[in-house]
Structures are given as C-alpha cells and as structure tokens.
Design a protein around this motif. Structure first.
Motif, PDB file in Angstrom:
ATOM      1  N   GLN A 133      33.608  45.893  25.158  1.00 47.16           N
ATOM      2  CA  GLN A 133      32.351  45.303  25.607  1.00 47.16           C
ATOM      3  C   GLN A 133      32.355  44.946  27.093  1.00 47.16           C
ATOM      4  O   GLN A 133      33.393  44.658  27.684  1.00 47.16           O
ATOM      5  N   VAL A 264      25.255  46.861  27.947  1.00 44.94           N
ATOM      6  CA  VAL A 264      23.998  47.079  27.222  1.00 44.94           C
ATOM      7  C   VAL A 264      22.814  46.801  28.146  1.00 44.94           C
ATOM      8  O   VAL A 264      22.805  45.833  28.906  1.00 44.94           O
ATOM      9  N   GLN A 265      21.808  47.658  28.089  1.00 45.92           N
ATOM     10  CA  GLN A 265      20.665  47.529  28.993  1.00 45.92           C
ATOM     11  C   GLN A 265      19.837  46.280  28.722  1.00 45.92           C
ATOM     12  O   GLN A 265      19.414  45.595  29.654  1.00 45.92           O
ATOM     13  N   ALA A 294      23.898  51.119  28.598  1.00 44.19           N
ATOM     14  CA  ALA A 294      24.225  51.390  27.197  1.00 44.19           C
ATOM     15  C   ALA A 294      23.057  51.023  26.289  1.00 44.19           C
ATOM     16  O   ALA A 294      22.293  50.107  26.586  1.00 44.19           O
ATOM     17  N   PHE A 296      21.236  49.480  22.809  1.00 45.38           N
ATOM     18  CA  PHE A 296      21.387  48.165  22.168  1.00 45.38           C
ATOM     19  C   PHE A 296      22.098  48.331  20.826  1.00 45.38           C
ATOM     20  O   PHE A 296      21.479  48.315  19.761  1.00 45.38           O
ATOM     21  N   TYR A 309      27.187  57.093  24.029  1.00 43.99           N
ATOM     22  CA  TYR A 309      26.926  55.673  24.278  1.00 43.99           C
ATOM     23  C   TYR A 309      27.090  55.309  25.753  1.00 43.99           C
ATOM     24  O   TYR A 309      26.345  54.491  26.286  1.00 43.99           O
TER      25      TYR A 309
END
Length: 325
Positions: A133, A264-265, A294, A296, A309
């Motif tokens: 992450q 993540v966007q 990335a 969600f 991804y």
C-alpha cells in the motif's frame, strides 16, 4: 566522501551514517535493524559502527516503537524509526497523529518532536494487499507531520539528512522497487523539505508526480518526445508541504497538467493538487487536469493482476493524449 555512484538503499545507509557521526543524539530503532541490518538492509553495518546504544533492535510492536520514539524526541534525542512496511504504520497512528504531530502546538511552541519515521511503500513485487500500500495521503492530511517521498539516490541522501535535522516529525517514505536503483550521490549537496525539482523541462504538458512514478513519467516523456510532444516532469519530492509555486509556474508554461501517483486515486494526493490548480491556476488551463493512479481496490497478489493495477508508461501516455486532444 563527495560524489560517488550508489544504490538508493545505500544512499539511505550513508545518510544515516553521516547523520549519526555528526550528531550523537541521533539514534535508530526498529525491528531487526541492528544485527540483521533491516528487512531491506538499509541499516547494515551501523550496529558495528555505533553500538547497541544507538542502533536498537525492538520488539515486534509498531505502536511501542513509535511511542518510544516520541518520548525520546521530547527528551532530547533524535530518533529515526524504521517501520518494516508502510502497511504496518496503521499500528503507529496514535503516536503519530495524536502525539508527535500535536506536541509543538499543544505545548505552545515550547517543545518539539525531532523524529523521523522511515518506511517503504508501494507495489510491483507481488507482495499482496497487506504489503503493497501507498498510504502517504493519510499522513499528509495531519497538521504537524511532514511527508517526504524521494525518487532517486541523491534525493534520498539529501532529504534524509534534512529530515533528521528538522525539528518536526518527518515521515520519510521510500519505495521498495527503488532500493536497487543506482545514481550519483554528492554528499555535499543539500535539499530543503517542500521544494520540488524539474526532472525534465518541456512546453506541452506538465506531469506532476513523486516517488517511483517519477521514473514512469520520465519513460513516458521519452516516448512522447519521439512523437514531438515535449513533457515537463515535476518531481514533488515532498507532499507535505508540497511546492505549489513550482507546480503553478510549470502550468503557466504548458497550460496542461496530469497528476500521477501510485496510491489509490480516490481522495488521494492528486485530488488536493487538482483542487489547488482549479483554485489558483484555472486561468492557465487549456484542458481539464487529469489523474493517473491506482483503482479503488486492494493491491492484488497476482503479478498479472498487479500489472493492471499499477501505473504504467502506457497509462501516462494515454492521459497526456487526452489532455492534448
């Protein structure tokens, strides 16, 4: 030592070594950082050089490690914590968010927390959803924390030295896939937290990025140059504070922008940058600002799924094409 070629991970080690030689208040603590040299060997050799009193193997308790570091910082030391994977920072959040970030404010400026928390983030290694992450947006949201994310060996060295010398808590985020990357490091070169760099000059569109995706954007820029598109790449280097002035200055030249990050966007660093451009740089825009990030969802284990991804050169090129259309 002046200029020499070294790997990203060795630039981390050299910055720690030089900081510890300069200031006896600098101490290191984390899981397996002493005898084993750390999970990615960033602290290899430092136990032998500085001893167990300054390179401290801790129990497996991220909450305990970070809380101890806050106490050390408040009482005169300059601790540098290593959290093995950024995913495990979830266990450190109380000490970071409710103690380290707020102490200077709550004590009326009479105390500071000069600590650094080093941790690697990012995917590309098929490490799965609990070891891949990018959580830097969490930390950038907290007043009182500084967040640094270097993309190359020189910036790792210079910005880690600056972070250790900073009177405030600094979250120093490295990328696992960059540890083997080589580059020339000049140990006399300094850097300031909050200053971006122009990694590549261009006239047609600005790519705003940081960390490992700087290299993705540079590759995309090379391919686009062959098509006659000159891309400017802004490496933020730190995202809290972030260099708004350099971004807006670049936008005034190119009039188009794409923000690129691996995280993540949704609700990410890119959203803050796009909102700021809308507030303060709207008149310069000739096209909507786009984001490449990335989806969600958790990071997948499968290498084939992870390819879909992660941010790729092709996705960046596609976004540039849209903003130029």
């Amino acid at each position: 030592m002046s200029s020499t070629e070294m790997r990203y991970v060795h630039a981390v080690t050299q910055a720690l070594r030089d900081s510890m030689e300069k200031d006896p208040a600098v101490v290191l603590l984390g899981e397996d950082i002493a005898h084993a040299g750390g999970s990615f060997k960033a602290t290899r050799g430092l136990l032998e050089a500085f001893g167990e009193g300054r390179v401290i193997d801790t129990p497996i308790s991220e909450a305990g490690i970070t809380s101890a570091a806050v106490g050390m910082a408040l009482t005169g030391l300059k601790p540098v914590v290593e959290i093995m994977f950024m995913d495990f920072i979830t266990l450190s959040m109380d000490a970071l968010v409710n103690q380290a970030a707020k102490a200077h404010y709550m004590f009326g400026g009479q105390g500071s927390v000069p600590m650094v928390l080093r941790t690697p983030h990012g995917g590309g290694l098929s490490a799965g959803p609990q070891h891949s992450q990018c959580l830097e947006a969490w930390l950038a949201h907290i007043p009182g924390l500084k967040v640094v994310c270097p993309s190359n060996p020189q910036d790792v060295y210079s910005l880690l030295r600056a972070s250790i010398e900073d009177p405030d808590p600094v979250m120093f985020i490295e990328h696992k896939s960059l540890y083997a990357r080589k580059g020339v490091v000049d140990t006399a070169q300094t850097a300031r937290i909050g200053e971006a760099s122009i990694a590549r000059a261009g006239r047609d569109v600005t790519l705003i990025t940081y960390g490992a995706t700087v290299n993705v954007c540079m590759q995309a820029a090379d391919k686009l140059a062959a098509q006659g598109v000159e891309v400017e790449v802004v490496d933020l280097r730190s995202i809290q504070p972030w260099d708004k002035a350099t971004v807006l200055e670049s936008l005034s030249r190119t009039h188009r922008a794409v923000v690129v990050h691996e995280a993540v966007q949704a609700f990410g660093v890119g959203a803050e940058i796009v909102a700021t451009i809308a507030d303060e740089g709207f008149d310069e825009l000739d096209a909507p600002v786009l984001r490449v990030a990335a989806p969600f969802m958790p990071a997948p284990f499968s290498s084939s799924l992870e390819e879909g991804y992660t941010v790729t050169v092709e996705r960046v090129i596609e976004a540039v094409g849209k903003t130029l259309a």
